[in-house]
Design an enzyme around this catalytic site. Structure first.
Site, PDB file in Angstrom:
ATOM      1  N   HIS A 177       0.866  -1.188   0.000  1.00 33.01           N
ATOM      2  CA  HIS A 177       0.000   0.000   0.000  1.00 33.01           C
ATOM      3  C   HIS A 177       0.900   1.234   0.000  1.00 33.01           C
ATOM      4  O   HIS A 177       1.397   1.641   1.038  1.00 33.01           O
ATOM      5  CB  HIS A 177      -0.918   0.014   1.221  1.00 33.01           C
ATOM      6  CG  HIS A 177      -1.994  -1.022   1.153  1.00 33.01           C
ATOM      7  ND1 HIS A 177      -3.300  -0.716   0.863  1.00 33.01           N
ATOM      8  CD2 HIS A 177      -1.946  -2.361   1.299  1.00 33.01           C
ATOM      9  CE1 HIS A 177      -4.014  -1.835   0.848  1.00 33.01           C
ATOM     10  NE2 HIS A 177      -3.220  -2.843   1.107  1.00 33.01           N
ATOM     11  N   GLU A 184      -9.525  -3.112  -6.884  1.00 30.34           N
ATOM     12  CA  GLU A 184     -10.377  -4.158  -6.302  1.00 30.34           C
ATOM     13  C   GLU A 184     -11.751  -3.639  -5.915  1.00 30.34           C
ATOM     14  O   GLU A 184     -11.987  -3.287  -4.784  1.00 30.34           O
ATOM     15  CB  GLU A 184      -9.686  -4.833  -5.104  1.00 30.34           C
ATOM     16  CG  GLU A 184      -8.997  -3.913  -4.134  1.00 30.34           C
ATOM     17  CD  GLU A 184      -8.223  -4.668  -3.049  1.00 30.34           C
ATOM     18  OE1 GLU A 184      -8.589  -5.801  -2.706  1.00 30.34           O
ATOM     19  OE2 GLU A 184      -7.253  -4.110  -2.528  1.00 30.34           O
TER      20      GLU A 184
HETATM   21 CO    CO Z   1      -5.661  -8.295  -3.070  1.00 30.74          CO
END
Ligand code: CO
Length: 299
Positions: free
Chosen positions: A165, A190
């Site tokens: 991240h 996502e």
């Molecule tokens: Co993932």
């Protein structure tokens, strides 16, 4: 900026992610052990000569993310479950992250389609100069067209070498975030869709951690645990289960984790559950932004 070697490592990580996810998906059968599924996938990644970027996540029904089985887990896939499998692979710190949803109930195909189509449309919208907040808008409107809600507090994320991240997010709803994608950016996208309230809450359960700020631990055995984390996972998320396997003494591992969490050395990833107990579907790909659009790395 990514070097040619980095790009080929990202491609390799993506290819392995896709291959393992496809195999793991076949294990999603009612009655199958969750521990078996996670360990089989994790073993396959090792056999491919790669490492894990995070523990295999298995999310059943309203569990959206961050669940991975414990070492003594007896739980199995329930009948009629909607199951998300989320897999992360790294090759020389270049990461592939991909997820899919399996519907064993046969009743949630529209929900799955909403998430899958939102991912496809987001991928089509990706190009240099596109704003992440607007891509969030594409995801939001696609999911809503199907009559479902995007999960507002889960997001896609920029990936950098060794960082899952990397600060920038791709939201699942329209936001004013002005970050513009640029050539060479790697992002995991996502879209999460639900028939519930549209956001997730933390549960009490934590199975996944990552190192936040190394410091001192009291016990000598505990320092071994810390060194193992540093050497093997760096700043990437790891499962408590992996440490239980490595160190045999659950007591020492658990005490060390507690101490490190207490001292702010570890970040915790609580299991996330849909607020209205809604069913959650998730499809995810990792993409590399190029001059014409993007290359899907986990296909
Ligand atoms: Co993932």
């Amino acid at each position: 900026m990514l070097s040619e070697t980095d790009i080929s490592d990202f491609r390799e990580a993506g290819k392995i992610t896709a291959k393992v996810l496809k195999e793991a998906e076949k294990l999603v059968i009612a009655g199958e052990s969750l521990l078996d599924i996670a360990e089989t996938a994790e073993k396959m990644i090792a056999e491919e000569g790669a490492k894990l970027a995070f523990p295999v996540n298995i999310g059943i029904n309203s569990i959206a993310a961050h669940y991975t089985p414990g070492i003594d887990e007896n739980e199995t896939i329930p009948d009629d479950a909607v199951v998300k499998i989320d897999i992360g692979v790294r090759v020389n710190d270049c990461i592939g992250d991909s997820a899919t949803t399996v519907d064993l109930s046969g009743k949630q195909d529209k929900l799955l389609e909403a998430s899958r189509t939102a991912l496809e449309k987001a991928i089509q919208a990706i190009k240099p100069g596109a704003k992440v907040g607007e891509i969030g808008g594409v995801i939001e409107s696609t999911i809503k067209e199907y009559g479902f809600k995007p999960i507002v507090n889960l997001t896609g994320h920029k990936i950098e070498k060794g960082l899952l991240h990397a600060g920038v997010e791709i939201p699942n709803v329209k936001t004013p975030d002005p970050y513009e994608l640029k050539e060479g950016d790697v992002f995991a996208i996502e879209p999460f869709a639900t028939n519930g309230k549209g956001y997730v809450n933390d549960t009490e359960e934590v199975r996944i951690f990552s190192l936040h700020a190394p410091g001192n631990v009291r016990m000598r055995q505990g320092r071994k645990v810390l060194i193992h984390i540093l050497d093997n996972y760096g700043l990437l998320p790891f499962a408590e289960r992996w440490l239980h396997k490595e160190f045999k003494s659950k007591l020492i591992v658990n005490a060390t984790i507690r101490e490190m969490v207490g001292k702010g050395m570890l970040k915790t990833y609580p299991v996330l559950k849909e607020a209205g107990d809604g069913i959650v579907a998730q499809f995810e790909h990792t993409v590399l932004v190029n001059k014409d659009g993007c290359e899907v790395l986990t296909k």
